[in-house]
Design a protein around this motif. Structure first.
Motif, PDB file in Angstrom:
ATOM      1  N   CYS A   1     -12.200  92.568   4.452  1.00 46.82           N
ATOM      2  CA  CYS A   1     -11.192  91.955   3.592  1.00 46.82           C
ATOM      3  C   CYS A   1     -11.039  90.467   3.916  1.00 46.82           C
ATOM      4  CB  CYS A   1      -9.871  92.684   3.796  1.00 46.82           C
ATOM      5  SG  CYS A   1      -8.504  92.099   2.807  1.00 46.82           S
ATOM      6  N   PHE A   2     -11.081  90.116   5.180  1.00 43.87           N
ATOM      7  CA  PHE A   2     -10.923  88.728   5.618  1.00 43.87           C
ATOM      8  C   PHE A   2     -12.224  87.941   5.502  1.00 43.87           C
ATOM      9  CE2 PHE A   2     -10.398  85.834   9.523  1.00 43.87           C
ATOM     10  CZ  PHE A   2      -9.882  84.801   8.768  1.00 43.87           C
ATOM     11  N   LEU A   3     -13.298  88.494   6.029  1.00 44.66           N
ATOM     12  CA  LEU A   3     -14.563  87.758   6.118  1.00 44.66           C
ATOM     13  C   LEU A   3     -15.421  87.903   4.865  1.00 44.66           C
ATOM     14  CD1 LEU A   3     -15.526  88.732   9.781  1.00 44.66           C
ATOM     15  CD2 LEU A   3     -14.395  86.631   9.014  1.00 44.66           C
ATOM     16  N   GLY A   4     -15.270  89.028   4.149  1.00 42.58           N
ATOM     17  CA  GLY A   4     -16.080  89.284   2.972  1.00 42.58           C
ATOM     18  C   GLY A   4     -17.362  90.020   3.300  1.00 42.58           C
ATOM     19  N   GLY A   5     -18.002  90.549   2.267  1.00 36.05           N
ATOM     20  CA  GLY A   5     -19.307  91.181   2.403  1.00 36.05           C
ATOM     21  C   GLY A   5     -19.251  92.529   3.094  1.00 36.05           C
ATOM     22  N   LEU A   6     -20.284  92.795   3.867  1.00 37.91           N
ATOM     23  CA  LEU A   6     -20.443  94.036   4.617  1.00 37.91           C
ATOM     24  C   LEU A   6     -20.356  93.690   6.101  1.00 37.91           C
ATOM     25  CD1 LEU A   6     -21.227  97.118   4.459  1.00 37.91           C
ATOM     26  CD2 LEU A   6     -23.612  96.370   4.612  1.00 37.91           C
ATOM     27  N   THR A   7     -19.437  94.339   6.812  1.00 35.63           N
ATOM     28  CA  THR A   7     -19.195  93.953   8.203  1.00 35.63           C
ATOM     29  C   THR A   7     -19.387  95.132   9.152  1.00 35.63           C
ATOM     30  OG1 THR A   7     -16.820  94.334   7.922  1.00 35.63           O
ATOM     31  CG2 THR A   7     -17.601  92.079   7.645  1.00 35.63           C
ATOM     32  N   LEU A   8     -19.896  94.816  10.330  1.00 38.01           N
ATOM     33  CA  LEU A   8     -20.082  95.777  11.417  1.00 38.01           C
ATOM     34  C   LEU A   8     -19.126  95.396  12.538  1.00 38.01           C
ATOM     35  CD1 LEU A   8     -21.726  98.054  12.876  1.00 38.01           C
ATOM     36  CD2 LEU A   8     -23.286  96.243  13.645  1.00 38.01           C
ATOM     37  N   MET A   9     -18.349  96.359  13.007  1.00 37.08           N
ATOM     38  CA  MET A   9     -17.345  96.065  14.027  1.00 37.08           C
ATOM     39  C   MET A   9     -17.970  96.001  15.418  1.00 37.08           C
ATOM     40  SD  MET A   9     -15.198  95.903  11.746  1.00 37.08           S
ATOM     41  CE  MET A   9     -16.060  96.250  10.216  1.00 37.08           C
ATOM     42  N   ALA A  10     -17.942  94.815  16.015  1.00 39.00           N
ATOM     43  CA  ALA A  10     -18.398  94.654  17.395  1.00 39.00           C
ATOM     44  C   ALA A  10     -17.250  94.936  18.360  1.00 39.00           C
ATOM     45  CB  ALA A  10     -18.931  93.241  17.616  1.00 39.00           C
TER      46      ALA A  10
ATOM     47  N   PRO B   1     -26.450  91.543   6.267  1.00 41.41           N
ATOM     48  CA  PRO B   1     -27.080  91.227   4.981  1.00 41.41           C
ATOM     49  C   PRO B   1     -26.679  92.267   3.936  1.00 41.41           C
ATOM     50  CG  PRO B   1     -28.697  91.257   6.768  1.00 41.41           C
ATOM     51  CD  PRO B   1     -27.438  91.836   7.323  1.00 41.41           C
ATOM     52  N   VAL B   2     -26.699  91.878   2.667  1.00 46.58           N
ATOM     53  CA  VAL B   2     -26.353  92.797   1.581  1.00 46.58           C
ATOM     54  C   VAL B   2     -27.423  92.726   0.503  1.00 46.58           C
ATOM     55  CG1 VAL B   2     -23.874  92.578   2.019  1.00 46.58           C
ATOM     56  CG2 VAL B   2     -24.957  91.080   0.335  1.00 46.58           C
ATOM     57  N   PHE B   3     -27.444  93.762  -0.334  1.00 50.53           N
ATOM     58  CA  PHE B   3     -28.354  93.781  -1.476  1.00 50.53           C
ATOM     59  C   PHE B   3     -27.582  93.301  -2.700  1.00 50.53           C
ATOM     60  CE2 PHE B   3     -29.961  97.314   1.268  1.00 50.53           C
ATOM     61  CZ  PHE B   3     -31.139  96.687   1.663  1.00 50.53           C
ATOM     62  N   ASP B   4     -27.969  92.151  -3.229  1.00 50.34           N
ATOM     63  CA  ASP B   4     -27.228  91.539  -4.331  1.00 50.34           C
ATOM     64  C   ASP B   4     -27.310  92.350  -5.618  1.00 50.34           C
ATOM     65  OD1 ASP B   4     -26.482  89.417  -2.715  1.00 50.34           O
ATOM     66  OD2 ASP B   4     -28.214  88.190  -3.279  1.00 50.34           O
ATOM     67  N   ASN B   5     -28.314  93.205  -5.739  1.00 53.03           N
ATOM     68  CA  ASN B   5     -28.496  93.976  -6.974  1.00 53.03           C
ATOM     69  C   ASN B   5     -27.786  95.324  -6.944  1.00 53.03           C
ATOM     70  OD1 ASN B   5     -30.508  94.665  -4.954  1.00 53.03           O
ATOM     71  ND2 ASN B   5     -31.394  96.029  -6.482  1.00 53.03           N
TER      72      ASN B   5
ATOM     73  N   ASN C   1     -34.629  94.239   4.432  1.00 53.09           N
ATOM     74  CA  ASN C   1     -34.530  94.292   2.971  1.00 53.09           C
ATOM     75  C   ASN C   1     -35.166  95.562   2.407  1.00 53.09           C
ATOM     76  OD1 ASN C   1     -33.555  93.078   0.593  1.00 53.09           O
ATOM     77  ND2 ASN C   1     -35.592  92.322   0.068  1.00 53.09           N
ATOM     78  N   ASP C   2     -34.988  96.670   3.115  1.00 56.65           N
ATOM     79  CA  ASP C   2     -35.542  97.957   2.691  1.00 56.65           C
ATOM     80  C   ASP C   2     -34.430  98.770   2.033  1.00 56.65           C
ATOM     81  OD1 ASP C   2     -36.624 100.515   2.469  1.00 56.65           O
ATOM     82  OD2 ASP C   2     -37.699 100.395   4.372  1.00 56.65           O
ATOM     83  N   GLU C   3     -34.280  98.602   0.719  1.00 54.72           N
ATOM     84  CA  GLU C   3     -33.194  99.264  -0.004  1.00 54.72           C
ATOM     85  C   GLU C   3     -33.289 100.786   0.071  1.00 54.72           C
ATOM     86  OE1 GLU C   3     -32.045  97.837  -3.928  1.00 54.72           O
ATOM     87  OE2 GLU C   3     -33.463  96.189  -3.666  1.00 54.72           O
TER      88      GLU C   3
ATOM     89  N   GLN D   1     -19.229  94.557  -7.272  1.00 55.80           N
ATOM     90  CA  GLN D   1     -20.240  94.152  -6.306  1.00 55.80           C
ATOM     91  C   GLN D   1     -19.493  93.745  -5.049  1.00 55.80           C
ATOM     92  OE1 GLN D   1     -22.790  91.459  -8.888  1.00 55.80           O
ATOM     93  NE2 GLN D   1     -24.348  92.891  -8.172  1.00 55.80           N
ATOM     94  N   LEU D   2     -20.211  93.468  -4.005  1.00 58.86           N
ATOM     95  CA  LEU D   2     -19.523  93.104  -2.769  1.00 58.86           C
ATOM     96  C   LEU D   2     -18.956  91.693  -2.891  1.00 58.86           C
ATOM     97  CD1 LEU D   2     -21.705  94.610   0.087  1.00 58.86           C
ATOM     98  CD2 LEU D   2     -19.829  95.635  -1.215  1.00 58.86           C
ATOM     99  N   ASP D   3     -17.722  91.545  -2.445  1.00 63.01           N
ATOM    100  CA  ASP D   3     -17.053  90.234  -2.443  1.00 63.01           C
ATOM    101  C   ASP D   3     -17.464  89.518  -1.169  1.00 63.01           C
ATOM    102  OD1 ASP D   3     -15.333  88.068  -2.208  1.00 63.01           O
ATOM    103  OD2 ASP D   3     -13.666  89.120  -3.169  1.00 63.01           O
ATOM    104  N   THR D   4     -18.436  88.631  -1.275  1.00 60.07           N
ATOM    105  CA  THR D   4     -18.973  87.959  -0.098  1.00 60.07           C
ATOM    106  C   THR D   4     -18.093  86.798   0.374  1.00 60.07           C
ATOM    107  OG1 THR D   4     -20.388  86.600  -1.519  1.00 60.07           O
ATOM    108  CG2 THR D   4     -21.354  88.602  -0.607  1.00 60.07           C
TER     109      THR D   4
END
Length: 331
Positions: free
Chosen positions: A167-176, A187-191, A238-240, A320-323
């Motif tokens: 929500c804050f950073l945008g896109g797809l996030t992994l929690m460290a 990385p995300v798939f734009d399509n 980039n392996d969908e 789509q993802l909000d980057t």
């Protein structure tokens, strides 16, 4: 901006809805959403200088929140933020009082990160306001994210970042969840299109956690770790096809789906009509379907709107993802 000019300025922050878990990443993955039709799917918080602190709540789901402003999470965000400013050496008497307005666009208990959206919008707005007022940012992004997680924990009962981080950073996030790096952007798939459907019923995070087993088998633990590792690797390569193949939930969905009417039927329809993946958004009841073309997304979106939605508070969006994540504007 000078402090005199700020007295006549309204600062508004927007924070998008999010998908917690993203099926395969229980408490470790999150994704921010943006409807492709341009509609708002997230909460907004406005700030302006006033004689004393106040909170006004507006929006479609305002009446679902407690009427007492002191129990609202946005008030708690304000109180916490001012206390932190005092810990940094700022005297409360030198800080302006604020009027805050929460535009509550997201339903409560929806699985769309409703509380996280309010928290992120409030704290991001406060940080931006006091950056301009004091001439220096009170918190950097990582510090602010730690505060967001702490406030989110006051509602959910435990600190977790899979909604506040995307929500804050945008896109797809992994929690460290490292003190110096809370979350990593992937990385995300734009399509890819993310059909997101809220049924209109409410599922509390606490209830959705209570239904889960207290222990997970060795086989499921190994599968969970393998899926998450392969998914992240597939994103970077980039392996969908491989990434999508990993997007199923062995931890929570087998138990939580019993709380969601027509879940299995919805999954079956989505998969038969080209969905790459289908799952529960956070604790539910919102579900999501991932498609790699818009036509399939439209078919699934319409079916979910006609069949999965239970009442007139439900809705379905093709996203789509909000980057970009949280954003701020002035008026």
């Amino acid at each position: 901006m000078s402090n005199d000019k700020m007295k006549n300025t309204i600062l508004k922050a927007y924070a998008p809805a999010s998908i917690g878990n993203v099926s395969l990443g229980f408490d470790l993955l999150g994704a921010a959403l943006k409807p492709i039709d341009g509609s708002l799917l997230g909460d907004e918080v406005e700030i302006e200088i006033a004689e004393q602190f106040s909170l006004v709540v507006k929006g479609r789901f305002a009446d679902k929140l407690p009427p007492d402003a002191n129990s609202n999470i946005v008030t708690r965000c304000y109180q916490h933020f001012i206390a932190e400013l005092q810990n940094q050496g700022h005297s409360k008497s030198t800080l302006p009082a604020l009027k805050m307005t929460l535009h509550k666009h997201l339903p409560i208990g929806s699985g769309l990160g409703s509380s996280a959206s309010s928290i992120v919008a409030a704290l991001y707005a406060l940080n931006q306001f006091f950056t301009e007022y004091l001439g220096k940012a009170p918190f950097d992004n990582n510090e602010l994210l730690l505060v967001m997680g702490e406030l989110e924990g006051q509602i959910s009962g435990s600190v977790h970042y899979d909604n506040v981080a995307p929500c804050f950073l945008g896109g797809l996030t992994l929690m460290a969840e490292h003190q110096e790096q809370v979350a990593l952007q992937l990385p995300v798939f734009d399509n890819w299109y993310w059909v997101s459907c809220y049924s209109g019923i409410s599922v509390s995070t606490a209830a959705a956690r209570d239904i889960l087993p207290k222990q997970v088998s060795m086989a499921d633990t190994i599968q969970f770790g393998r899926q998450l590792a392969v998914f992240v690797d597939a994103l970077y390569r980039n392996d969908e096809k491989l990434a999508a193949a990993m997007m199923f939930d062995v931890i929570a969905e087998p138990y939580r789906k019993s709380l969601l009417p027509k879940f299995d039927e919805s999954r079956s329809f989505a998969e038969q009509h080209g969905a790459l993946a289908f799952g529960i958004s956070g604790s539910g009841p919102t579900v999501f379907a991932v498609c790699d073309n818009l036509e399939n997304a439209k078919i699934i979106n319409q079916w979910l709107a006609d069949n999965y939605i239970q009442n007139d508070t439900g809705f379905s969006h093709i996203c789509q993802l909000d980057t970009s994540g949280a954003s701020v504007s002035h008026s």
